[in-house]
Design an enzyme around this catalytic site. Structure first.
Site, mmCIF file in Angstrom:
data_model
loop_
_atom_site.group_PDB
_atom_site.id
_atom_site.type_symbol
_atom_site.label_atom_id
_atom_site.label_comp_id
_atom_site.label_asym_id
_atom_site.label_seq_id
_atom_site.Cartn_x
_atom_site.Cartn_y
_atom_site.Cartn_z
ATOM 1 N N TYR A 198 -1.147 -0.343 10.195
ATOM 2 C CA TYR A 198 -1.415 -0.985 8.823
ATOM 3 C C TYR A 198 -0.340 -0.832 7.815
ATOM 4 O O TYR A 198 -0.001 -1.997 6.987
ATOM 5 C CB TYR A 198 -2.349 -0.391 8.172
ATOM 6 C CG TYR A 198 -3.004 -0.450 7.063
ATOM 7 C CD1 TYR A 198 -3.331 -1.366 6.286
ATOM 8 C CD2 TYR A 198 -2.968 0.616 5.955
ATOM 9 C CE1 TYR A 198 -3.690 -2.202 5.134
ATOM 10 C CE2 TYR A 198 -3.584 0.342 4.501
ATOM 11 C CZ TYR A 198 -3.463 -0.999 4.043
ATOM 12 O OH TYR A 198 -3.467 -1.580 2.369
ATOM 13 N N SER A 227 -7.591 2.307 -5.232
ATOM 14 C CA SER A 227 -8.466 2.037 -6.299
ATOM 15 C C SER A 227 -9.727 1.460 -5.704
ATOM 16 O O SER A 227 -10.316 0.644 -5.149
ATOM 17 C CB SER A 227 -7.561 -0.060 -6.791
ATOM 18 O OG SER A 227 -7.692 -0.859 -7.484
ATOM 19 N N SER A 232 0.921 -1.050 -0.399
ATOM 20 C CA SER A 232 -0.305 0.420 0.076
ATOM 21 C C SER A 232 0.807 1.302 0.390
ATOM 22 O O SER A 232 2.143 1.095 0.481
ATOM 23 C CB SER A 232 -0.726 0.296 1.030
ATOM 24 O OG SER A 232 -1.152 1.529 1.591
ATOM 25 N N ARG A 246 -6.883 13.504 -3.589
ATOM 26 C CA ARG A 246 -5.327 13.405 -3.230
ATOM 27 C C ARG A 246 -6.094 11.923 -3.916
ATOM 28 O O ARG A 246 -5.065 11.527 -4.448
ATOM 29 C CB ARG A 246 -6.435 12.615 -1.656
ATOM 30 C CG ARG A 246 -5.100 11.607 -1.810
ATOM 31 C CD ARG A 246 -4.702 11.085 -0.196
ATOM 32 N NE ARG A 246 -3.680 10.079 0.025
ATOM 33 C CZ ARG A 246 -3.839 8.744 -0.084
ATOM 34 N NH1 ARG A 246 -5.780 8.514 -0.841
ATOM 35 N NH2 ARG A 246 -3.625 7.558 -0.061
HETATM 36 P P1 NAI Z 1 -11.290 -5.896 1.894
HETATM 37 O O1 NAI Z 1 -11.072 -5.097 3.149
HETATM 38 O O2 NAI Z 1 -12.345 -5.169 1.016
HETATM 39 O O3 NAI Z 1 -10.450 -7.180 1.829
HETATM 40 C C1 NAI Z 1 -9.545 -7.896 2.124
HETATM 41 C C2 NAI Z 1 -10.178 -8.727 2.708
HETATM 42 O O4 NAI Z 1 -9.388 -9.770 3.307
HETATM 43 C C3 NAI Z 1 -11.406 -9.353 2.862
HETATM 44 O O5 NAI Z 1 -12.647 -9.669 2.430
HETATM 45 C C4 NAI Z 1 -11.414 -9.627 4.814
HETATM 46 O O6 NAI Z 1 -12.427 -10.492 5.199
HETATM 47 C C5 NAI Z 1 -10.259 -10.813 4.514
HETATM 48 N N1 NAI Z 1 -9.695 -10.895 5.484
HETATM 49 C C6 NAI Z 1 -9.462 -10.166 6.799
HETATM 50 N N2 NAI Z 1 -8.572 -10.299 7.730
HETATM 51 C C7 NAI Z 1 -8.656 -11.944 7.427
HETATM 52 C C8 NAI Z 1 -7.952 -13.011 7.603
HETATM 53 N N3 NAI Z 1 -7.306 -12.967 8.875
HETATM 54 N N4 NAI Z 1 -7.804 -13.824 6.759
HETATM 55 C C9 NAI Z 1 -8.518 -13.912 5.851
HETATM 56 N N5 NAI Z 1 -8.986 -13.225 5.204
HETATM 57 C C10 NAI Z 1 -8.730 -11.694 6.270
HETATM 58 O O7 NAI Z 1 -9.697 -4.744 1.163
HETATM 59 P P2 NAI Z 1 -9.864 -4.133 -0.774
HETATM 60 O O8 NAI Z 1 -9.466 -3.289 -0.164
HETATM 61 O O9 NAI Z 1 -10.264 -5.393 -1.688
HETATM 62 O O10 NAI Z 1 -7.920 -4.283 -0.560
HETATM 63 C C11 NAI Z 1 -7.497 -5.636 -0.721
HETATM 64 C C12 NAI Z 1 -6.364 -5.505 0.342
HETATM 65 O O11 NAI Z 1 -5.037 -4.145 -1.170
HETATM 66 C C13 NAI Z 1 -6.021 -5.164 1.311
HETATM 67 O O12 NAI Z 1 -4.365 -6.048 1.543
HETATM 68 C C14 NAI Z 1 -5.247 -4.142 0.766
HETATM 69 O O13 NAI Z 1 -4.961 -3.580 2.096
HETATM 70 C C15 NAI Z 1 -4.394 -4.096 0.023
HETATM 71 N N6 NAI Z 1 -4.707 -2.453 -0.588
HETATM 72 C C16 NAI Z 1 -5.888 -2.126 -1.570
HETATM 73 C C17 NAI Z 1 -5.690 -0.061 -1.762
HETATM 74 C C18 NAI Z 1 -7.644 0.113 -2.286
HETATM 75 O O14 NAI Z 1 -7.326 0.754 -2.377
HETATM 76 N N7 NAI Z 1 -8.910 -0.797 -2.517
HETATM 77 C C19 NAI Z 1 -4.914 0.347 -1.991
HETATM 78 C C20 NAI Z 1 -3.965 -0.334 -0.826
HETATM 79 C C21 NAI Z 1 -3.523 -1.215 -0.565
HETATM 80 C C1 15L Z 2 -5.089 1.681 1.053
HETATM 81 O O1 15L Z 2 -4.346 0.840 1.838
HETATM 82 C C2 15L Z 2 -6.676 0.874 1.928
HETATM 83 O O2 15L Z 2 -7.210 -0.472 1.524
HETATM 84 C C3 15L Z 2 -7.426 1.663 0.944
HETATM 85 O O3 15L Z 2 -8.723 1.390 1.926
HETATM 86 C C4 15L Z 2 -7.052 3.096 1.013
HETATM 87 O O4 15L Z 2 -7.738 3.995 2.070
HETATM 88 C C5 15L Z 2 -6.886 3.553 -0.068
HETATM 89 O O5 15L Z 2 -5.133 3.215 0.593
HETATM 90 C C6 15L Z 2 -5.916 5.404 0.037
HETATM 91 O O6 15L Z 2 -4.778 5.386 0.399
HETATM 92 O O7 15L Z 2 -6.647 5.942 -0.780
#
Ligand code: NAI
Ligand code: 15L
Length: 264
Positions: free
Chosen positions: A134, A164, A109, A172
């Site tokens: 985080y 994403s 991230s 931002r």
């Molecule tokens: P999200 O929160 O929607 O999905 C994360 C998933 O991980 C959830 O379905 C949750 O149930 C699962 N999870 C959480 N703890 C768990 C555990 N202990 N065991 C198994 N599964 C578990 O997040 P999103 O937006 O889909 O992001 C996916 C990945 O991308 C994450 O690692 C996030 O940190 C990273 N990310 C996402 C960004 C974004 O803009 N969406 C930005 C930067 C990084």
């Molecule tokens: C992340 O790492 C988070 O998973 C997402 O929910 C957003 O906060 C994103 O960064 C962001 O910086 O916009």
């Protein structure tokens, strides 16, 4: 790469990638702590906690690559981050090592570098400056990846995802936005490339305002096709207060950098 494990499959990006990668591999094994839609053709679903080493070991059996999205995706208590992101990511790499999985695509991230100021243009060698526990956990994942590459030859592409979502939600995100199509094309390239070593790539679309330089990952041949320019004239962005002395504006991590410490 014919058998691919996708963790975090019930999450926002997990659902997006499940859809966009459908039919492209012999097997897409989907896993999450939460419930997932039933498996379709060429899919398997396995519900488990990433903090459960035995379950994760089983999860990686027979896989060629792991797309590791699972975990806590925003700031939380250290205990939650520890289990989901730190222990969980360690379990993924141990499972990769013991099951002979050669490549991991790690959802890192921008919050691993969120305390850099916005005027700085960062490349893959910029020092980690996490803006949250985080962000620290994402830095841990990247360093763990380097260790497993140097010691065991397991390759990783760590994608420092910006924001994403279907659309940017604030000003931002006009700089940090990564469209779902660009995310999917980056993941596909990271899986298909012959060799990736241990690489950090920033996940942002071809936005007018750019904070990140991906020249060190140019060998991947990934070109983002979308741009936040299509959203830039929306008055909600123009009218947003944008005070550069506000830490949420000054630092790349935005609100994560400005927020207080998250105590148990
Ligand atoms: P999200 O929160 O929607 O999905 C994360 C998933 O991980 C959830 O379905 C949750 O149930 C699962 N999870 C959480 N703890 C768990 C555990 N202990 N065991 C198994 N599964 C578990 O997040 P999103 O937006 O889909 O992001 C996916 C990945 O991308 C994450 O690692 C996030 O940190 C990273 N990310 C996402 C960004 C974004 O803009 N969406 C930005 C930067 C990084
Ligand atoms: C992340 O790492 C988070 O998973 C997402 O929910 C957003 O906060 C994103 O960064 C962001 O910086 O916009």
């Amino acid at each position: 790469m014919s058998n691919v494990l996708l963790t975090g499959a019930a999450g926002n990006l997990g659902k997006v990638l499940r859809n966009k990668l459908a039919g492209q591999y012999d097997l897409l094994r989907l896993s999450d702590l939460g419930e997932m839609d039933p498996a379709g053709p060429g899919e398997e679903t396995v519900q488990c906690d990433l903090g459960d080493a035995g379950a994760v070991m089983q999860l990686a059996k027979g896989m060629d690559a792991i797309i590791h999205l699972g975990g806590m995706s925003v700031e939380n208590t250290f205990e939650v981050i520890l289990n989901a992101n730190i222990r969980g990511t360690y379990n993924i790499y141990e499972a990769a090592r013991k099951n002979g999985v050669g490549r991991v695509i790690f959802a890192s991230s921008n919050h691993a570098i969120g305390f850099h100021e916005r005027e700085k243009r960062l490349d893959a060698d910029a020092p980690l400056r996490p803006d949250s526990l985080y962000g620290v956990s994402k830095g841990f994942g990247e360093i763990l990846a380097q260790y497993y590459f140097d010691k065991f030859g397991i390759e990783t592409v760590s994608i420092r995802i910006g924001s994403s979502f279907a659309e940017p939600a604030n000003r931002r995100m006009l700089a940090t936005w990564l469209s779902f199509d660009d995310l999917a094309s980056l993941v596909r390239r990271a899986i298909a490339a012959d060799r990736v070593g241990c690489t950090v790539v920033y996940g942002a679309s071809d936005n007018p305002e750019q904070w990140w330089d991906n020249s060190k990952a140019a060998f991947l041949g990934w070109q983002p096709r979308d741009s936040s320019a299509q959203f830039a004239d929306d008055p909600k962005f123009r009218d947003e207060v944008n005070d550069p002395s506000d830490p949420a504006v000054r630092y790349q991590g935005g609100g994560f950098a400005a927020a207080g410490h998250f105590e148990d």
